[in-house]
Design a protein around this motif. Structure first.
Motif, PDB file in Angstrom:
ATOM      1  N   LEU A 267       0.830  -1.203   0.000  1.00 42.11           N
ATOM      2  CA  LEU A 267       0.000   0.000   0.000  1.00 42.11           C
ATOM      3  C   LEU A 267       0.868   1.259   0.000  1.00 42.11           C
ATOM      4  O   LEU A 267       0.603   2.214  -0.737  1.00 42.11           O
ATOM      5  CB  LEU A 267      -0.936  -0.002   1.202  1.00 42.11           C
ATOM      6  CG  LEU A 267      -1.792   1.248   1.388  1.00 42.11           C
ATOM      7  CD1 LEU A 267      -2.786   1.381   0.245  1.00 42.11           C
ATOM      8  CD2 LEU A 267      -2.494   1.206   2.721  1.00 42.11           C
ATOM      9  N   LEU A 268       1.915   1.251   0.818  1.00 44.70           N
ATOM     10  CA  LEU A 268       2.793   2.418   0.881  1.00 44.70           C
ATOM     11  C   LEU A 268       3.528   2.639  -0.438  1.00 44.70           C
ATOM     12  O   LEU A 268       3.730   3.790  -0.861  1.00 44.70           O
ATOM     13  CB  LEU A 268       3.792   2.249   2.029  1.00 44.70           C
ATOM     14  CG  LEU A 268       3.183   2.238   3.434  1.00 44.70           C
ATOM     15  CD1 LEU A 268       4.255   1.968   4.474  1.00 44.70           C
ATOM     16  CD2 LEU A 268       2.469   3.534   3.716  1.00 44.70           C
TER      17      LEU A 268
ATOM     18  N   ILE B  31       0.979   4.218  -2.820  1.00 43.04           N
ATOM     19  CA  ILE B  31       0.744   5.626  -2.472  1.00 43.04           C
ATOM     20  C   ILE B  31       1.940   6.486  -2.876  1.00 43.04           C
ATOM     21  O   ILE B  31       1.771   7.581  -3.441  1.00 43.04           O
ATOM     22  CB  ILE B  31       0.435   5.764  -0.971  1.00 43.04           C
ATOM     23  CG1 ILE B  31      -0.937   5.172  -0.668  1.00 43.04           C
ATOM     24  CG2 ILE B  31       0.496   7.224  -0.532  1.00 43.04           C
ATOM     25  CD1 ILE B  31      -1.251   5.091   0.812  1.00 43.04           C
TER      26      ILE B  31
ATOM     27  N   PHE C  44       1.932   6.851  -6.742  1.00 41.57           N
ATOM     28  CA  PHE C  44       0.908   7.784  -7.210  1.00 41.57           C
ATOM     29  C   PHE C  44       1.251   9.221  -6.839  1.00 41.57           C
ATOM     30  O   PHE C  44       1.023  10.151  -7.612  1.00 41.57           O
ATOM     31  CB  PHE C  44      -0.467   7.407  -6.663  1.00 41.57           C
ATOM     32  CG  PHE C  44      -1.017   6.135  -7.225  1.00 41.57           C
ATOM     33  CD1 PHE C  44      -0.789   5.786  -8.539  1.00 41.57           C
ATOM     34  CD2 PHE C  44      -1.773   5.290  -6.447  1.00 41.57           C
ATOM     35  CE1 PHE C  44      -1.293   4.612  -9.075  1.00 41.57           C
ATOM     36  CE2 PHE C  44      -2.291   4.116  -6.964  1.00 41.57           C
ATOM     37  CZ  PHE C  44      -2.052   3.775  -8.275  1.00 41.57           C
ATOM     38  N   THR C  45       1.801   9.405  -5.665  1.00 46.76           N
ATOM     39  CA  THR C  45       2.207  10.753  -5.244  1.00 46.76           C
ATOM     40  C   THR C  45       3.324  11.290  -6.137  1.00 46.76           C
ATOM     41  O   THR C  45       3.279  12.445  -6.583  1.00 46.76           O
ATOM     42  CB  THR C  45       2.669  10.734  -3.777  1.00 46.76           C
ATOM     43  OG1 THR C  45       1.610  10.219  -2.963  1.00 46.76           O
ATOM     44  CG2 THR C  45       3.055  12.117  -3.301  1.00 46.76           C
TER      45      THR C  45
END
Length: 85
Positions: free
Chosen positions: A56-57, A60, A63-64
């Protein structure tokens, strides 16, 4: 080891009134063992948490970085990149 020693020598321990001494010694060893088991359990829990959270990290962070580099994140790009993770 100490438990079998105590159980094997129960008559001598009671006759010499060494019960408190052996009890303190056994409880000290038991507390040390419980501390080690607690540290082991916490380490296992942290490992499982990281094992579950890292994907998940990474998503994220990806995408960031993608949006901060000036690109627009639409549904097609997001789902395609999630399929590749």
């Amino acid at each position: 080891e100490i438990n079998s020693e105590v159980l094997g020598s129960m008559k001598v321990i009671k006759f010499q009134n060494w019960e408190e001494s052996f009890q303190r010694r056994i409880l000290c060893l038991r507390n040390a063992e419980l501390r080690h088991l607690f540290v082991y359990a916490v380490g296992g829990a942290v490992t499982v948490m990281l094992w579950s959270a890292v994907p998940l990290l990474v998503a994220i962070a990806t995408f960031t970085a993608y949006t901060l580099s000036g690109n627009d994140l639409d549904v097609a790009t997001a789902l395609t990149s999630l399929a590749l993770f």
